[in-house]
Design a protein around this motif. Structure first.
Motif, PDB file in Angstrom:
ATOM      1  N   GLN A 157      -1.735  76.306 -59.110  1.00 60.67           N
ATOM      2  CA  GLN A 157      -3.096  75.789 -59.298  1.00 60.67           C
ATOM      3  C   GLN A 157      -3.117  74.260 -59.239  1.00 60.67           C
ATOM      4  O   GLN A 157      -4.029  73.668 -58.660  1.00 60.67           O
ATOM      5  CB  GLN A 157      -3.661  76.271 -60.633  1.00 60.67           C
ATOM      6  CG  GLN A 157      -3.924  77.749 -60.690  1.00 60.67           C
ATOM      7  CD  GLN A 157      -4.235  78.220 -62.108  1.00 60.67           C
ATOM      8  OE1 GLN A 157      -4.264  77.442 -63.051  1.00 60.67           O
ATOM      9  NE2 GLN A 157      -4.461  79.522 -62.253  1.00 60.67           N
ATOM     10  N   ALA A 158      -2.118  73.620 -59.833  1.00 66.79           N
ATOM     11  CA  ALA A 158      -2.060  72.155 -59.829  1.00 66.79           C
ATOM     12  C   ALA A 158      -1.835  71.620 -58.412  1.00 66.79           C
ATOM     13  O   ALA A 158      -2.450  70.626 -58.017  1.00 66.79           O
ATOM     14  CB  ALA A 158      -0.949  71.675 -60.765  1.00 66.79           C
ATOM     15  N   ILE A 159      -0.974  72.279 -57.649  1.00 68.16           N
ATOM     16  CA  ILE A 159      -0.723  71.850 -56.261  1.00 68.16           C
ATOM     17  C   ILE A 159      -1.988  71.999 -55.425  1.00 68.16           C
ATOM     18  O   ILE A 159      -2.375  71.102 -54.685  1.00 68.16           O
ATOM     19  CB  ILE A 159       0.450  72.645 -55.641  1.00 68.16           C
ATOM     20  CG1 ILE A 159       1.760  72.252 -56.333  1.00 68.16           C
ATOM     21  CG2 ILE A 159       0.540  72.388 -54.146  1.00 68.16           C
ATOM     22  CD1 ILE A 159       2.927  73.165 -55.984  1.00 68.16           C
ATOM     23  N   ARG A 160      -2.648  73.145 -55.551  1.00 65.48           N
ATOM     24  CA  ARG A 160      -3.892  73.356 -54.787  1.00 65.48           C
ATOM     25  C   ARG A 160      -4.937  72.303 -55.154  1.00 65.48           C
ATOM     26  O   ARG A 160      -5.611  71.763 -54.289  1.00 65.48           O
ATOM     27  CB  ARG A 160      -4.447  74.755 -55.030  1.00 65.48           C
ATOM     28  CG  ARG A 160      -3.694  75.840 -54.317  1.00 65.48           C
ATOM     29  CD  ARG A 160      -4.408  77.188 -54.459  1.00 65.48           C
ATOM     30  NE  ARG A 160      -3.599  78.259 -53.958  1.00 65.48           N
ATOM     31  CZ  ARG A 160      -3.518  78.593 -52.679  1.00 65.48           C
ATOM     32  NH1 ARG A 160      -4.202  77.921 -51.784  1.00 65.48           N
ATOM     33  NH2 ARG A 160      -2.760  79.585 -52.297  1.00 65.48           N
ATOM     34  N   ALA A 161      -5.083  72.018 -56.435  1.00 65.24           N
ATOM     35  CA  ALA A 161      -6.064  71.019 -56.875  1.00 65.24           C
ATOM     36  C   ALA A 161      -5.723  69.643 -56.305  1.00 65.24           C
ATOM     37  O   ALA A 161      -6.613  68.905 -55.873  1.00 65.24           O
ATOM     38  CB  ALA A 161      -6.117  70.959 -58.398  1.00 65.24           C
ATOM     39  N   ALA A 162      -4.443  69.298 -56.272  1.00 65.49           N
ATOM     40  CA  ALA A 162      -4.030  67.997 -55.734  1.00 65.49           C
ATOM     41  C   ALA A 162      -4.323  67.897 -54.245  1.00 65.49           C
ATOM     42  O   ALA A 162      -4.850  66.896 -53.762  1.00 65.49           O
ATOM     43  CB  ALA A 162      -2.553  67.756 -56.013  1.00 65.49           C
ATOM     44  N   TYR A 163      -4.001  68.942 -53.488  1.00 68.19           N
ATOM     45  CA  TYR A 163      -4.228  68.921 -52.044  1.00 68.19           C
ATOM     46  C   TYR A 163      -5.707  68.978 -51.693  1.00 68.19           C
ATOM     47  O   TYR A 163      -6.159  68.336 -50.753  1.00 68.19           O
ATOM     48  CB  TYR A 163      -3.499  70.091 -51.359  1.00 68.19           C
ATOM     49  CG  TYR A 163      -2.111  69.751 -50.915  1.00 68.19           C
ATOM     50  CD1 TYR A 163      -1.888  68.992 -49.778  1.00 68.19           C
ATOM     51  CD2 TYR A 163      -1.013  70.185 -51.625  1.00 68.19           C
ATOM     52  CE1 TYR A 163      -0.614  68.677 -49.365  1.00 68.19           C
ATOM     53  CE2 TYR A 163       0.275  69.881 -51.228  1.00 68.19           C
ATOM     54  CZ  TYR A 163       0.474  69.122 -50.094  1.00 68.19           C
ATOM     55  OH  TYR A 163       1.732  68.811 -49.693  1.00 68.19           O
ATOM     56  N   GLU A 164      -6.452  69.766 -52.444  1.00 66.40           N
ATOM     57  CA  GLU A 164      -7.857  69.974 -52.118  1.00 66.40           C
ATOM     58  C   GLU A 164      -8.780  69.015 -52.849  1.00 66.40           C
ATOM     59  O   GLU A 164      -9.998  69.065 -52.667  1.00 66.40           O
ATOM     60  CB  GLU A 164      -8.227  71.431 -52.424  1.00 66.40           C
ATOM     61  CG  GLU A 164      -7.461  72.413 -51.541  1.00 66.40           C
ATOM     62  CD  GLU A 164      -7.553  73.853 -52.010  1.00 66.40           C
ATOM     63  OE1 GLU A 164      -8.263  74.143 -53.006  1.00 66.40           O
ATOM     64  OE2 GLU A 164      -6.897  74.699 -51.378  1.00 66.40           O
TER      65      GLU A 164
END
Length: 183
Positions: A157-164
């Motif tokens: 979830q943290a990776i997706r939030a950072a990328y998006e």
């Protein structure tokens, strides 16, 4: 993210949708059961496909088999000038810092052969008052399975939030350090 003008489909899109929305050819040329298959990453502008697997020999063999199957199915349905190949050159890493420095995970990936991208998680031991760069320079160690189970979903979830560019997930106190060319 590295190719914002490209039409990239992730593993939520099946082959029928990829052929149709990627304007590659006629999805009706795909056999009925094959239409539902979902490759991990397909770029319909660069005409490449990747299967993403954990970094071990068994998974590498599985990725090679799946990529070959997807490419054969796609290339039977696409226009002659839009044949796809196994992608290459997809490699990098990113870091996640949990608990404001209490844990530092690294996700790294490489593409050792066309169409097969292998990933692995590792971590660095806690080092008080060290910057994330100093910690990143430490020797990496295999990430304990219990910790992956405990924090894996939060990490995703943290990776997706950072990328998006979205909001951090609840309970995530730390940072995601993305490769420099991702934004």
């Amino acid at each position: 993210m590295q190719h914002p003008s490209n039409r990239v489909f992730l593993n939520t899109a099946n082959l029928s949708r990829i052929v149709k929305e990627g304007k590659l050819g006629d999805p009706e040329r795909l056999p009925e059961l094959v239409r539902l298959l979902r490759p991990d990453i397909t770029d319909t502008r660069l005409l490449v496909l990747f299967e993403v697997k954990p970094d071990d020999e068994e998974s590498r063999d599985e990725g090679r088999e799946q990529a070959g199957r997807y490419l054969a199915a796609l290339n039977a349905a696409v226009d002659p000038d839009k044949k796809l190949v196994g992608g290459t050159g997809f490699e990098g890493s990113l870091f996640l810092e949990f608990e404001n420095g209490g844990a530092l995970w690294q996700l790294s990936w490489r593409t050792p052969e066309p169409g097969v991208t292998l990933y692995r998680w590792s971590y660095r031991r806690k080092k008080p008052h060290a910057s994330w760069r100093e910690r990143a320079a430490q020797r990496e160690e295999a990430l304990p399975g219990e910790e992956v189970e405990q924090r894996g979903e939060l990490a995703e979830q943290a990776i997706r939030a950072a990328y998006e560019g979205g909001e951090r997930p609840a309970g995530f106190q730390g940072q995601v350090y993305l490769p420099g060319d991702c934004r």
